[in-house]
Design a protein around this motif. Structure first.
Motif: not given
Lengths: 314, 314
Positions: A36-46
């Motif tokens: 999901s878009r959110q997960r991608a955003q979290r992965l990038v942030a991580r």
DNA sequence: CCAGAGTTTGAGCAAATGCCCAACCAGTGA
DNA sequence: TCACTGGTTGGGCATTTGCTCAAACTCTGG
């Protein structure tokens, strides 16, 4: 395409790669990775939070270059590095960190094995986070001061371990607590064989990186609970304005001698060393301490920021 | 605070610094610099476009590590580097560039002076853009092939000049045009003293970086106007599948010999070199050429991407 | 002094991003 | 089995960012 078990960090790295290197939007990263878009955003942030992503600037701003030259001349430095200032009150350690890391990496890239010594503190810790791999020669890294408080607890900034872990180098932590209860206890530590080995290694270090601590109400030594309020007052009364790897110095950069300083269990950096001793520090509150360290010739290299550099010169 | 004349690039660098290192929003950058939000955004974008900002990932994805090991074993390589694949059809050169730059930097950091040779092409050009300045030893860089078409015009990818400019190293461009009109003309060039010097330098290069060109309807040599359609057809008829610094090779990686190949004015990389010869290439269209170069042992190092690596192995 | 080409500027807007929150899920101990 | 705790997921929304376009501005040649 379906990897069996990409570790969480692998996923973060992949997301970070697609985002930062590939220039995809997080939406595209999400599609690519099938999340999901959110997960991608979290992965990038991580990926960013875990320090996987490193950003550096190539261009040297001419104003900073001028300051570097002026500092080197004024204080007779081997090396001066000035980074643009972040707005007032922002964390200075993150500002100096990439530049400091770059300096360190230059030594790490050397092919003949070096002994590299480190102090502690926020600035050094931030530097450690910014250093990138160098799969090269067998340098040794040695710590000039432990991070153990008298009650046995450790402060956060365990520079040497982080560094050793990251660079896979043999390391020699300082075993003596920052401050002991009695002079006798300190002597006891110093008599230990491994302690002597570390001290000797520190003495012959090819390059040394240290932070510079101010001695005032916000003194790191006091804030982090290494010394008591009474001890702080004693140091202040004795004219201390700053501290380098635990060694308190006066405004002229001379080590001061009080009951408290005799309990300090760190390596004492001699004044006027030939080998590079690089101080990493910035910020108004550290000005007096930095000036002292520079005039006392305890350091012969400096990484700082623009406004601090200006203040040091003006 | 008011600098007298910050050059445009200085301003861009400062904006990029505040944005990328300081983590400010573009609004804050604008306030800090005393410009409008739009201008700040343009400065930041410019810092990126001008290649002032470099982003790298530290973490090696395990899947890529596995592929590296497999490639190294299968093709008996000194060095294999595999980067995560960008989605289908995306520019492969930008993907390999940071990794290739890192490999190059490792050599640049070496303290004894090296001779480093470069081919041309998009991949190498992208690598050049990503290299960061390493203020060290006096290496020399030499070009294996010029970028001059028979009509005297130059193609864009002037790798060696960009590199020399960036690294401030003495450089030796190849003077012979990629392809001459007659064998006699080529011989004339080769008889020139400086040409012989360059060839000799290329021969003794400590490390060599080359792109790998496919020979088909999209062949870079043809697309960029170095050879005519007729010459391309001639090469294809002779079994050419790829090309390394202008030298056409068949599927087994053997140099082929046709009237056209005799006009090519580049340095011919010998098969089975001991010193590292690192190919930088990725993409489906280059597969056959890459396989040929690997089997012919024209290269003994490879920087590529995940999907290409998989295809090479599968 | 003006006309014209080329560049820079800021307003406005659509897309992209970061973040909060409620829902959900896995593991744990009663 | 069930309630509970800690952590993860995706929807929704406010903020931030990239981009377009027309206006303003600069430089040049008449």
């Amino acid at each position: 395409m379906a990897d069996p078990d990409p570790t969480p960090q692998d996923e973060a790295a992949r997301a970070g790669w697609l985002y930062y290197v590939g220039g995809l939007t997080q939406d595209q990263v999400a599609t690519e990775l099938g999340v999901s878009r959110q997960r991608a955003q979290r992965l990038v942030a991580r990926a960013m939070a875990d320090g996987l992503v490193h950003v550096r600037l190539e261009h040297k701003i001419s104003a900073c270059l001028d300051l570097e030259a002026a500092l080197a001349k004024r204080f007779d430095l081997h090396l001066a590095r000035v980074v643009p200032a972040l707005p007032e009150g922002m964390d200075t350690a993150t500002a100096t960190a990439p530049a400091a890391a770059q300096v360190l990496e230059r030594y790490l890239a050397q092919s003949d094995p070096l002994v590299i010594a480190f102090g502690t503190g926020r600035a050094l810790s931030a530097m450690a986070a910014e250093v990138m791999r160098t799969p090269h020669a067998q340098h040794r890294i040695v710590s000039l001061i432990s991070n153990i408080a008298p009650d046995g607890s450790a402060s956060f900034y365990d520079v040497i371990m982080r560094m050793a872990d990251k660079l896979q180098l043999p390391h020699y932590p300082m075993l003596v607590p920052v401050i002991t209860d009695t002079v006798a206890e300190r002597a006891l530590f110093n008599a230990l064989r491994p302690v002597q080995a570390v001290m000797q290694l520190a003495d012959q270090a090819d390059v040394t990186f240290v932070g510079i601590g101010q001695i005032n109400d916000d003194a790191p030594l006091y804030k982090d609970g290494f010394i008591t309020r009474a001890q702080l007052d004693e140091l202040l009364a004795a004219g201390a304005v700053g501290e380098i790897v635990g060694g308190a110095i006066d405004a002229q950069g001379r080590y001061i001698d009080t009951p408290t300083t005799r309990l300090i269990g760190s390596f004492r950096i001699p004044a006027g060393r030939d080998k590079p001793v690089i101080g990493i520090a910035a910020g108004k509150s550290k000005l007096a301490a930095m000036r002292a360290a520079l005039t006392g010739r305890l350091i012969n290299g400096l990484v700082t920021d623009e406004s601090t550099a200006r203040a040091l010169l003006g």
